[in-house]
Design a protein around this motif. Sequence first.
Motif, PDB file in Angstrom:
ATOM      1  N   THR A   1       0.921  -1.153   0.059  1.00  0.00           N
ATOM      2  CA  THR A   1       0.126   0.061   0.038  1.00  0.00           C
ATOM      3  C   THR A   1       0.994   1.330   0.157  1.00  0.00           C
ATOM      4  OG1 THR A   1      -0.122  -0.100   2.518  1.00  0.00           O
ATOM      5  CG2 THR A   1      -1.853  -1.291   0.967  1.00  0.00           C
ATOM      6  N   LEU A   2       2.166   1.167   0.744  1.00  0.00           N
ATOM      7  CA  LEU A   2       2.993   2.419   0.646  1.00  0.00           C
ATOM      8  C   LEU A   2       3.843   2.350  -0.757  1.00  0.00           C
ATOM      9  CD1 LEU A   2       4.291   2.123   4.189  1.00  0.00           C
ATOM     10  CD2 LEU A   2       2.732   3.897   3.379  1.00  0.00           C
ATOM     11  N   ALA A   3       4.254   1.102  -1.183  1.00  0.00           N
ATOM     12  CA  ALA A   3       5.320   0.992  -2.091  1.00  0.00           C
ATOM     13  C   ALA A   3       4.369   1.344  -3.704  1.00  0.00           C
ATOM     14  CB  ALA A   3       5.758  -0.382  -2.525  1.00  0.00           C
ATOM     15  N   LEU A   4       3.068   1.183  -3.550  1.00  0.00           N
ATOM     16  CA  LEU A   4       2.205   1.413  -5.097  1.00  0.00           C
ATOM     17  C   LEU A   4       1.268   2.488  -4.607  1.00  0.00           C
ATOM     18  CD1 LEU A   4       2.365  -2.287  -5.888  1.00  0.00           C
ATOM     19  CD2 LEU A   4       3.751  -0.437  -6.985  1.00  0.00           C
ATOM     20  N   ALA A   5       1.419   3.343  -3.592  1.00  0.00           N
ATOM     21  CA  ALA A   5       0.598   4.181  -3.311  1.00  0.00           C
ATOM     22  C   ALA A   5      -0.059   5.152  -4.552  1.00  0.00           C
ATOM     23  CB  ALA A   5       1.010   5.115  -2.117  1.00  0.00           C
ATOM     24  N   GLY A   6       0.707   5.561  -5.351  1.00  0.00           N
ATOM     25  CA  GLY A   6       0.302   6.257  -6.574  1.00  0.00           C
ATOM     26  C   GLY A   6      -0.495   5.580  -7.448  1.00  0.00           C
ATOM     27  N   PHE A   7      -0.997   4.307  -7.293  1.00  0.00           N
ATOM     28  CA  PHE A   7      -1.742   3.483  -8.194  1.00  0.00           C
ATOM     29  C   PHE A   7      -2.728   2.865  -7.550  1.00  0.00           C
ATOM     30  CE2 PHE A   7       2.862   3.596  -9.520  1.00  0.00           C
ATOM     31  CZ  PHE A   7       2.675   3.885 -10.834  1.00  0.00           C
ATOM     32  N   PRO A   8      -4.037   3.668  -7.093  1.00  0.00           N
ATOM     33  CA  PRO A   8      -5.174   3.048  -6.128  1.00  0.00           C
ATOM     34  C   PRO A   8      -5.518   1.722  -6.930  1.00  0.00           C
ATOM     35  CG  PRO A   8      -5.179   5.594  -6.820  1.00  0.00           C
ATOM     36  CD  PRO A   8      -4.115   5.111  -7.323  1.00  0.00           C
ATOM     37  N   ALA A   9      -6.042   1.856  -8.454  1.00  0.00           N
ATOM     38  CA  ALA A   9      -6.588   0.899  -8.830  1.00  0.00           C
ATOM     39  C   ALA A   9      -5.939  -0.429  -8.867  1.00  0.00           C
ATOM     40  CB  ALA A   9      -6.859   1.169 -10.334  1.00  0.00           C
ATOM     41  N   LEU A  10      -4.375  -0.440  -8.955  1.00  0.00           N
ATOM     42  CA  LEU A  10      -3.707  -1.592  -8.613  1.00  0.00           C
ATOM     43  C   LEU A  10      -3.782  -2.265  -7.343  1.00  0.00           C
ATOM     44  CD1 LEU A  10      -1.668  -3.361 -10.279  1.00  0.00           C
ATOM     45  CD2 LEU A  10       0.175  -1.808  -9.777  1.00  0.00           C
ATOM     46  N   LEU A  11      -3.688  -0.930  -6.461  1.00  0.00           N
ATOM     47  CA  LEU A  11      -3.806  -1.566  -4.998  1.00  0.00           C
ATOM     48  C   LEU A  11      -5.159  -2.268  -4.686  1.00  0.00           C
ATOM     49  CD1 LEU A  11      -2.828   1.765  -3.026  1.00  0.00           C
ATOM     50  CD2 LEU A  11      -1.292  -0.182  -3.329  1.00  0.00           C
ATOM     51  N   GLY A  12      -5.857  -1.892  -5.372  1.00  0.00           N
ATOM     52  CA  GLY A  12      -7.465  -2.544  -5.156  1.00  0.00           C
ATOM     53  C   GLY A  12      -7.422  -4.050  -5.842  1.00  0.00           C
ATOM     54  N   VAL A  13      -6.568  -4.282  -6.870  1.00  0.00           N
ATOM     55  CA  VAL A  13      -6.498  -5.401  -7.647  1.00  0.00           C
ATOM     56  C   VAL A  13      -5.627  -6.406  -6.587  1.00  0.00           C
ATOM     57  CG1 VAL A  13      -5.011  -6.736  -9.411  1.00  0.00           C
ATOM     58  CG2 VAL A  13      -6.323  -4.654 -10.104  1.00  0.00           C
ATOM     59  N   ILE A  14      -4.698  -5.775  -6.031  1.00  0.00           N
ATOM     60  CA  ILE A  14      -3.673  -6.617  -5.115  1.00  0.00           C
ATOM     61  C   ILE A  14      -4.618  -6.897  -3.926  1.00  0.00           C
ATOM     62  CG2 ILE A  14      -1.584  -6.555  -3.636  1.00  0.00           C
ATOM     63  CD1 ILE A  14      -0.374  -4.723  -5.586  1.00  0.00           C
ATOM     64  N   ARG A  15      -5.450  -6.081  -3.322  1.00  0.00           N
ATOM     65  CA  ARG A  15      -6.081  -6.134  -2.059  1.00  0.00           C
ATOM     66  C   ARG A  15      -7.268  -7.385  -2.414  1.00  0.00           C
ATOM     67  NH1 ARG A  15      -6.608  -1.304  -0.907  1.00  0.00           N
ATOM     68  NH2 ARG A  15      -8.164  -1.028  -2.444  1.00  0.00           N
ATOM     69  N   ASP A  16      -7.785  -7.293  -3.681  1.00  0.00           N
ATOM     70  CA  ASP A  16      -8.702  -8.434  -3.781  1.00  0.00           C
ATOM     71  C   ASP A  16      -8.200  -9.689  -3.994  1.00  0.00           C
ATOM     72  OD1 ASP A  16     -10.792  -6.555  -3.856  1.00  0.00           O
ATOM     73  OD2 ASP A  16     -10.698  -6.293  -5.906  1.00  0.00           O
TER      74      ASP A  16
END
Length: 119
Positions: free
Chosen positions: A53-68
Amino acid sequence: MQDEAEYYRSVLDNLTGGFLSVSLDGLVVYVNPTAGRILHLPDVGALAGKCYTLALAGFPALLGVIRDALATHKTVHRAEVNVLHGDVTLTIGYSTLQVRNRKGDYLGIGIIFQNLTVA
């Protein structure tokens, strides 16, 4: 034969698509150089060991993919997500995979992706 870990890392380094992996506890394990080029990340090596979440903070949509992927353990085949780089929208085609050891224990997730944006 050369060191097995070095060999596998070289395979990932030479993929034509971006690849990143995140451990079950949410830490970035690996980001290949192609992922860095696609996402315009200057130092992919510095991301290892950081919370995704910190490393890729600039990419919220990608964070959602990882979280899911971490929450559901489901594999996604051929999906798309839009991410912003500055004021430019990139269309990223991706697939997720479960990372398991030889015993079948769940260790985290991997994402392989490419930039589908038409210039």
